[in-house]
Design a protein around this motif. Structure first.
Motif, PDB file in Angstrom:
ATOM      1  N   LYS A  71       0.899  -1.239   0.105  1.00 31.53           N
ATOM      2  CA  LYS A  71      -0.328   0.093  -0.245  1.00 31.53           C
ATOM      3  C   LYS A  71       0.836   1.267  -0.329  1.00 31.53           C
ATOM      4  CE  LYS A  71      -3.954  -2.108   0.163  1.00 31.53           C
ATOM      5  NZ  LYS A  71      -5.039  -2.228  -1.307  1.00 31.53           N
ATOM      6  N   CYS A  72       0.310   2.080  -0.432  1.00 32.26           N
ATOM      7  CA  CYS A  72       1.303   3.854  -0.433  1.00 32.26           C
ATOM      8  C   CYS A  72       0.968   4.117   0.548  1.00 32.26           C
ATOM      9  CB  CYS A  72       0.183   4.931  -1.036  1.00 32.26           C
ATOM     10  SG  CYS A  72       0.665   5.748  -0.886  1.00 32.26           S
ATOM     11  N   CYS A  88      -1.257   8.116   1.594  1.00 32.64           N
ATOM     12  CA  CYS A  88      -2.319   7.734   1.726  1.00 32.64           C
ATOM     13  C   CYS A  88      -3.036   6.316   2.760  1.00 32.64           C
ATOM     14  CB  CYS A  88      -3.100   8.045  -0.024  1.00 32.64           C
ATOM     15  SG  CYS A  88      -2.650   6.475  -0.586  1.00 32.64           S
ATOM     16  N   LYS A  89      -2.264   5.600   1.706  1.00 39.88           N
ATOM     17  CA  LYS A  89      -2.513   4.216   2.898  1.00 39.88           C
ATOM     18  C   LYS A  89      -3.579   3.369   2.016  1.00 39.88           C
ATOM     19  CE  LYS A  89       0.034   4.929   6.654  1.00 39.88           C
ATOM     20  NZ  LYS A  89       1.125   5.558   6.263  1.00 39.88           N
ATOM     21  N   ALA A  90      -4.136   3.930   1.070  1.00 36.85           N
ATOM     22  CA  ALA A  90      -5.777   3.553   0.509  1.00 36.85           C
ATOM     23  C   ALA A  90      -4.820   2.752  -0.785  1.00 36.85           C
ATOM     24  CB  ALA A  90      -6.305   4.775   0.495  1.00 36.85           C
ATOM     25  N   ARG A  91      -4.252   3.125  -1.393  1.00 34.72           N
ATOM     26  CA  ARG A  91      -4.034   2.702  -3.515  1.00 34.72           C
ATOM     27  C   ARG A  91      -2.498   1.368  -2.833  1.00 34.72           C
ATOM     28  NH1 ARG A  91      -7.084   7.428  -3.620  1.00 34.72           N
ATOM     29  NH2 ARG A  91      -5.188   8.556  -3.861  1.00 34.72           N
ATOM     30  N   CYS A 110       1.996   5.413  -4.889  1.00 31.14           N
ATOM     31  CA  CYS A 110       0.433   5.318  -5.496  1.00 31.14           C
ATOM     32  C   CYS A 110       0.887   6.458  -6.885  1.00 31.14           C
ATOM     33  CB  CYS A 110      -1.036   5.463  -4.528  1.00 31.14           C
ATOM     34  SG  CYS A 110      -1.403   7.298  -4.617  1.00 31.14           S
ATOM     35  N   CYS A 121      -0.393   9.940  -5.040  1.00 32.39           N
ATOM     36  CA  CYS A 121       0.239  11.130  -3.798  1.00 32.39           C
ATOM     37  C   CYS A 121       1.957  11.507  -4.628  1.00 32.39           C
ATOM     38  CB  CYS A 121       0.429   9.677  -2.738  1.00 32.39           C
ATOM     39  SG  CYS A 121      -1.137  10.011  -1.946  1.00 32.39           S
TER      40      CYS A 121
END
Length: 54
Positions: free
Chosen positions: A18-19, A22-25, A34, A37
């Motif tokens: 994960k990124c 942002c820890k989302a993508r 990602c 970001c």
């Protein structure tokens, strides 16, 4: 042939990272960010450099 197997393992390991921002993508490069970001960080850097120059 073993080189292809090792390359496939590296690719599959990277696909699940994960990124860090942002820890989302999913991360897309070695910097573990990602694309979204990475773009934002680049734009922030450009704006900061322009702020310093003026």
């Amino acid at each position: 042939m073993s080189g292809n197997v090792l390359q496939d393992q590296k690719t599959s390991e990277r696909a699940h990272v994960k990124c860090v921002k942002c820890k989302a993508r999913e991360a897309t490069r070695e910097d573990q960010m990602c694309d979204n970001c990475r773009f934002i960080v680049t734009i922030d850097g450009i704006l900061e450099s322009r702020k310093i120059k003026s």
